[in-house]
Design a protein around this motif. Structure first.
Motif, short mmCIF file in Angstrom:
data_model
loop_
_atom_site.label_atom_id
_atom_site.label_comp_id
_atom_site.label_asym_id
_atom_site.label_seq_id
_atom_site.Cartn_x
_atom_site.Cartn_y
_atom_site.Cartn_z
N LYS A 1 5.84 8.90 -10.95
CA LYS A 1 4.44 9.30 -10.94
C LYS A 1 3.59 8.08 -11.25
N ASP A 2 2.31 8.26 -11.26
CA ASP A 2 1.41 7.13 -11.53
C ASP A 2 1.37 6.84 -13.03
N GLU A 3 2.49 6.40 -13.56
CA GLU A 3 2.57 6.17 -15.00
C GLU A 3 3.05 4.76 -15.34
N PHE A 4 3.28 3.94 -14.31
CA PHE A 4 3.74 2.58 -14.54
C PHE A 4 2.65 1.58 -14.17
N GLU B 1 4.24 -8.37 -16.37
CA GLU B 1 2.78 -8.38 -16.30
C GLU B 1 2.25 -8.55 -14.89
N LEU B 2 2.92 -9.39 -14.09
CA LEU B 2 2.40 -9.74 -12.77
C LEU B 2 2.94 -8.86 -11.64
N ILE B 3 4.08 -8.24 -11.85
CA ILE B 3 4.66 -7.42 -10.79
C ILE B 3 3.80 -6.16 -10.60
N TYR B 4 3.26 -6.01 -9.37
CA TYR B 4 2.39 -4.86 -9.11
C TYR B 4 3.01 -3.87 -8.13
#
Length: 356
Positions: free
Chosen positions: A197-200, A179-182
């Motif tokens: 891709k921008d999917e995570f 949850e916190l890992i960005y």
């Protein structure tokens, strides 16, 4: 009479050879000739007609081209009879309510995070950046995330060596459970396992490069950031060290893990105790306007700083190093970039830091 109004979100930074115009709303910067600066300054106090009458016919054409460029780039607008008074100047004040905004910590196992968890809460830390020397397994990432799950943290960034178990399933599993890992960066990849891709829920990067912690401090155009918050911070404080704490591999508490001064150790001292020690904050208010060479550079408000690796040429009255960052190859006096590691004037400092 016509008057030019510069938008208040446009920042013009004067260097020795050029100027940088930064659009703090659209988050981009562009370089222009130094003579453009004088025109912009004149437009703040004179009508366009009064400016033009002071120049000959050839020069008037250049002035008109500059004004046309300002309009075309949407840096401002023209009004009749007077300036538009409905746009007050932008405030360049910067306020960071948290006692500490970021912690950068080196680890070779996750257990050291137990030592700082309470301090993270007490100091209202926003971000923790973890540099792991060891390869982290799926369980390790989950343990780190759960360690701070109920904390005040906004997020955790992790930099770790790549290993053969990291594949699409590994990342998908992380994406579903943390949850916190960005931000996740895996380095030393023999090959890129897959194209992300921008999917995570987190930013994901794979690097073939061996990202040693000593790689920090590089100054390069690709790292520059035209961002209102970062620019305001750079105006008022040190853009690298303000409200930040570093912890090295041995638990030593520093301004940055790569700096020599130690203010305690997490095995014996709290971060609050280190923060209260004399000298801990001496770099916090050293802006680029106070650093040698940087103070004459047009990039100074969008560039980060580095006090860990410097040219070691200037010390101020408080004993703080205000030398130019060692890993900067830009010369504002010529407007040219070069390979900093090959500069003969930097070789003594490079040997001192034992950098290859």
């Amino acid at each position: 009479m016509k008057y030019f109004n510069l938008f208040n979100n446009i920042l013009v930074t004067k260097g020795v050879k050029r100027i940088l115009i930064s659009d703090l709303q659209r988050n981009f910067s562009e370089l222009y000739a130094l003579e453009f600066y004088e025109i912009i300054e004149e437009l703040k106090t004179k009508s366009i007609e009064n400016i033009l009458k002071d120049y000959d016919a050839e020069s008037k054409l250049f002035i008109q081209e500059y004004i046309h460029l300002l309009i075309e780039k949407e840096y401002g607008f023209i009004t009749e009879n007077d300036w538009d008074k409905n746009f007050p100047p932008l405030s360049y004040q910067f306020h960071e309510p948290n006692e500490i905004s970021n912690i950068f910590i080196e680890i070779n196992n996750n257990s050291i995070l137990d030592n700082i968890k309470q301090s993270v809460e007490n100091l209202g830390v926003k971000h923790v950046v973890i540099y792991s020397h060891n390869k982290l397994l799926l369980k390790d990432f989950r343990d780190i995330d759960s360690q701070f799950k109920s904390s005040v943290l906004n997020g955790v960034e992790i930099i770790s060596p790549f290993h053969e178990s990291i594949d699409r399933n590994f990342i998908d599993s992380l994406n579903q459970t943390v949850e916190l890992i960005y931000s996740l960066t895996f380095h030393s990849c023999p090959k890129i396992p897959f194209r992300s891709k921008d999917e995570f829920r987190f930013a994901l990067q794979f690097s073939r490069e061996d990202l040693k912690i000593s790689s920090c401090g590089k100054v390069d155009l690709k790292y520059f950031n035209t961002n209102l918050s970062k620019v305001l911070e750079a105006f008022n404080y040190n853009s690298c060290l303000y409200k930040k704490i570093g912890i090295d591999l041995h638990g030593n508490i520093k301004n940055c893990p790569l700096m020599p001064e130690v203010f305690g150790n997490v095995h014996h001292n709290s971060l609050e105790e280190a923060l209260a020690k004399p000298g801990f904050k001496k770099y916090w208010e050293i802006t680029k306007d106070q650093i040698e060479v940087c103070k004459d550079c047009e990039f100074r408000y969008i560039c980060t700083d580095c006090r860990a690796y410097t040219e070691r040429s200037h010390i101020n009255n408080d004993g703080a190093d205000v030398s130019k960052p060692l890993k900067c190859g830009y010369d504002p006096y010529t407007g040219k970039w070069e390979d900093w590691s090959r500069n003969p004037l930097k070789q003594q400092a490079i040997r001192l830091y034992k950098l290859n």
